[in-house]
Design a protein around this motif. Structure first.
Motif, PDB file in Angstrom:
ATOM      1  N   ARG A   1       1.908   8.886  12.886  1.00 41.36           N
ATOM      2  CA  ARG A   1       3.183   8.180  13.101  1.00 41.36           C
ATOM      3  C   ARG A   1       3.408   7.146  11.998  1.00 41.36           C
ATOM      4  O   ARG A   1       2.530   6.337  11.707  1.00 41.36           O
ATOM      5  N   GLY A   2       4.587   7.157  11.409  1.00 44.57           N
ATOM      6  CA  GLY A   2       4.909   6.165  10.388  1.00 44.57           C
ATOM      7  C   GLY A   2       6.077   6.610   9.539  1.00 44.57           C
ATOM      8  O   GLY A   2       6.407   7.804   9.481  1.00 44.57           O
ATOM      9  N   GLY A   3       6.716   5.640   8.882  1.00 45.42           N
ATOM     10  CA  GLY A   3       7.835   5.968   8.004  1.00 45.42           C
ATOM     11  C   GLY A   3       8.981   6.637   8.727  1.00 45.42           C
ATOM     12  O   GLY A   3       9.735   7.427   8.132  1.00 45.42           O
ATOM     13  N   GLY A   4       9.106   6.348  10.021  1.00 50.54           N
ATOM     14  CA  GLY A   4      10.191   6.936  10.786  1.00 50.54           C
ATOM     15  C   GLY A   4       9.968   8.370  11.211  1.00 50.54           C
ATOM     16  O   GLY A   4      10.907   9.025  11.696  1.00 50.54           O
ATOM     17  N   CYS A   5       8.749   8.874  11.032  1.00 57.70           N
ATOM     18  CA  CYS A   5       8.497  10.263  11.424  1.00 57.70           C
ATOM     19  C   CYS A   5       7.207  10.364  12.240  1.00 57.70           C
ATOM     20  O   CYS A   5       6.364   9.462  12.230  1.00 57.70           O
ATOM     21  N   GLU A   6       7.102  11.458  12.965  1.00 58.75           N
ATOM     22  CA  GLU A   6       5.913  11.770  13.751  1.00 58.75           C
ATOM     23  C   GLU A   6       5.480  13.191  13.409  1.00 58.75           C
ATOM     24  O   GLU A   6       6.269  14.135  13.523  1.00 58.75           O
TER      25      GLU A   6
ATOM     26  N   TRP B   1      -6.658   7.554  21.498  1.00 60.43           N
ATOM     27  CA  TRP B   1      -7.403   6.545  20.755  1.00 60.43           C
ATOM     28  C   TRP B   1      -6.788   6.352  19.382  1.00 60.43           C
ATOM     29  O   TRP B   1      -6.294   7.303  18.765  1.00 60.43           O
ATOM     30  N   ALA B   2      -6.802   5.100  18.914  1.00 61.17           N
ATOM     31  CA  ALA B   2      -6.167   4.733  17.647  1.00 61.17           C
ATOM     32  C   ALA B   2      -7.163   4.862  16.505  1.00 61.17           C
ATOM     33  O   ALA B   2      -8.119   4.076  16.404  1.00 61.17           O
ATOM     34  N   LEU B   3      -6.952   5.842  15.638  1.00 68.54           N
ATOM     35  CA  LEU B   3      -7.883   6.110  14.547  1.00 68.54           C
ATOM     36  C   LEU B   3      -7.550   5.339  13.279  1.00 68.54           C
ATOM     37  O   LEU B   3      -8.358   5.319  12.346  1.00 68.54           O
ATOM     38  N   HIS B   4      -6.391   4.716  13.238  1.00 70.71           N
ATOM     39  CA  HIS B   4      -6.024   3.921  12.071  1.00 70.71           C
ATOM     40  C   HIS B   4      -6.650   2.524  12.130  1.00 70.71           C
ATOM     41  O   HIS B   4      -6.583   1.779  11.148  1.00 70.71           O
ATOM     42  N   LEU B   5      -7.243   2.200  13.258  1.00 69.78           N
ATOM     43  CA  LEU B   5      -7.951   0.923  13.410  1.00 69.78           C
ATOM     44  C   LEU B   5      -9.435   1.127  13.147  1.00 69.78           C
ATOM     45  O   LEU B   5      -9.951   2.238  13.327  1.00 69.78           O
TER      46      LEU B   5
ATOM     47  N   MET C   1       0.813  -1.206   0.000  1.00 74.85           N
ATOM     48  CA  MET C   1       0.000   0.000   0.000  1.00 74.85           C
ATOM     49  C   MET C   1       0.857   1.271   0.000  1.00 74.85           C
ATOM     50  O   MET C   1       0.352   2.385   0.104  1.00 74.85           O
ATOM     51  N   GLY C   2       2.184   1.137  -0.086  1.00 77.98           N
ATOM     52  CA  GLY C   2       3.027   2.320  -0.045  1.00 77.98           C
ATOM     53  C   GLY C   2       3.165   2.829   1.381  1.00 77.98           C
ATOM     54  O   GLY C   2       3.312   2.060   2.322  1.00 77.98           O
ATOM     55  N   ASN C   3       3.130   4.144   1.554  1.00 75.81           N
ATOM     56  CA  ASN C   3       3.281   4.749   2.870  1.00 75.81           C
ATOM     57  C   ASN C   3       1.979   4.662   3.647  1.00 75.81           C
ATOM     58  O   ASN C   3       0.953   5.203   3.216  1.00 75.81           O
ATOM     59  N   VAL C   4       2.020   3.981   4.789  1.00 79.33           N
ATOM     60  CA  VAL C   4       0.848   3.905   5.659  1.00 79.33           C
ATOM     61  C   VAL C   4       1.250   4.359   7.052  1.00 79.33           C
ATOM     62  O   VAL C   4       2.383   4.174   7.491  1.00 79.33           O
ATOM     63  N   TYR C   5       0.300   4.972   7.728  1.00 73.75           N
ATOM     64  CA  TYR C   5       0.577   5.598   9.012  1.00 73.75           C
ATOM     65  C   TYR C   5      -0.406   5.127  10.079  1.00 73.75           C
ATOM     66  O   TYR C   5      -1.508   4.657   9.775  1.00 73.75           O
ATOM     67  N   GLU C   6       0.006   5.329  11.312  1.00 72.80           N
ATOM     68  CA  GLU C   6      -0.889   5.225  12.449  1.00 72.80           C
ATOM     69  C   GLU C   6      -1.339   6.642  12.821  1.00 72.80           C
ATOM     70  O   GLU C   6      -0.594   7.606  12.618  1.00 72.80           O
ATOM     71  N   ILE C   7      -2.558   6.759  13.345  1.00 74.80           N
ATOM     72  CA  ILE C   7      -3.074   8.068  13.773  1.00 74.80           C
ATOM     73  C   ILE C   7      -3.640   7.919  15.180  1.00 74.80           C
ATOM     74  O   ILE C   7      -4.423   6.994  15.444  1.00 74.80           O
ATOM     75  N   TYR C   8      -3.280   8.846  16.042  1.00 69.77           N
ATOM     76  CA  TYR C   8      -3.791   8.823  17.412  1.00 69.77           C
ATOM     77  C   TYR C   8      -4.441  10.167  17.748  1.00 69.77           C
ATOM     78  O   TYR C   8      -3.875  11.228  17.463  1.00 69.77           O
ATOM     79  N   ALA C   9      -5.634  10.093  18.325  1.00 70.82           N
ATOM     80  CA  ALA C   9      -6.314  11.275  18.844  1.00 70.82           C
ATOM     81  C   ALA C   9      -6.009  11.377  20.330  1.00 70.82           C
ATOM     82  O   ALA C   9      -6.265  10.431  21.082  1.00 70.82           O
ATOM     83  N   LEU C  10      -5.454  12.502  20.758  1.00 74.03           N
ATOM     84  CA  LEU C  10      -5.139  12.736  22.167  1.00 74.03           C
ATOM     85  C   LEU C  10      -6.083  13.813  22.696  1.00 74.03           C
ATOM     86  O   LEU C  10      -6.044  14.959  22.240  1.00 74.03           O
ATOM     87  N   ARG C  11      -6.929  13.435  23.636  1.00 73.47           N
ATOM     88  CA  ARG C  11      -7.880  14.397  24.214  1.00 73.47           C
ATOM     89  C   ARG C  11      -7.219  15.126  25.375  1.00 73.47           C
ATOM     90  O   ARG C  11      -6.644  14.506  26.264  1.00 73.47           O
TER      91      ARG C  11
END
Length: 268
Positions: free
Chosen positions: A45-50, A256-260, A1-11
């Protein structure tokens, strides 16, 4: 899928109680109660960067605006294992007080902003108290200092921050509001920020009352839907439902994990 990331929402903060007229420009007359307002920043977060999306507000701003600050977003990031000094890129969706505070606490960051938002926040519209109210002159001034420090990348419409992370100007809520599209393992996820405070703003086609251009906001909803490609892949900016349907990602901070996938679908 190429570049894929994780996303987190911080309240980091909340506002309660609220009435329907505070959440919708044209509220349903049958509604007698309204959802609270949650405040988030988002970490990609992904690909070595945040990459951080928005920077929240601090205790002084919370006191001035009668908001309940749970934890400064910078401290929330620290508890999540991310030092502010390590952040190299910060996407600022717009310059309202709850999205553009703490700009002085990211010493290594480059800030990504729509050119139109900088012009709006420093132009003649700020002579109007109603339009000026969501902005903080201290935050806007700090962004001007970053401009002079050559630490701001400006966009005019669409742009790429990193492979698989793009910004798209939609306007509406603020003239230079931008949304962020992120490639994840479940497809393109769109962080809508204040293009839709709540899921219901977009779903009902009912604007949040703080709005600069209703026409741009309406077109922006169509843009979000097109970019996301599925109703479960857009994330509103302030909706507590996010914390109910996405997996919790930390026991040290509200994250919370938004990539899931969400536990509940909005697909009809």
């Amino acid at each position: 899928m190429g570049n894929v990331y994780e996303i987190y929402a911080l309240r980091y903060a909340t506002m309660s109680p609220r009435t329907p007229s505070m959440n919708f420009l044209a509220p349903d007359p049958h509604d007698s109660a309204a959802q609270d307002l949650d405040y988030f920043v988002w970490l990609i977060r992904g690909g070595g960067c945040e990459i951080l999306v928005d920077t929240g507000f601090n205790a002084e701003e919370a006191s001035a605006r009668a908001r309940k600050l749970t934890l400064n977003p910078v401290d929330a990031l620290e508890r999540f294992g991310v030092a502010a000094s390590s952040i190299r890129d910060v996407i600022v969706t717009h310059l309202h007080y709850d999205h553009a505070g703490n700009l002085d606490r990211f010493p290594s960051a480059r800030f990504h902003l729509q050119e139109r938002e900088m012009a709006y926040a420093t132009g003649r519209c700020m002579c109007n108290g109603l339009l000026r109210h969501p902005f903080s002159v201290e935050h806007v001034t700090q962004m001007v200092r970053h401009v002079y420090g050559e630490r701001v990348t400006f966009y005019s419409g669409d742009g790429e921050v990193a492979p698989g992370v793009t910004v798209h100007r939609v306007g509406g809520h603020s003239d230079g509001l931008q949304v962020v599209k992120v490639e994840t393992a479940r497809g393109s996820v769109v962080l809508a920020s204040d293009a839709a405070h709540y899921y219901a703003n977009l779903q009902r086609r009912s604007p949040f009352p703080i709005v600069y251009n209703v026409g741009d906001m309406a077109v922006g909803w169509e843009t979000i839907e097109r970019l996301a490609g599925h109703p479960d892949r857009f994330i509103p900016g302030h909706d507590p439902i996010v914390t109910e349907i996405y997996p919790r990602a930390s026991d040290k901070v509200d994250a919370w994990a938004l990539h899931l996938p969400p536990s509940r679908s909005f697909a009809k």
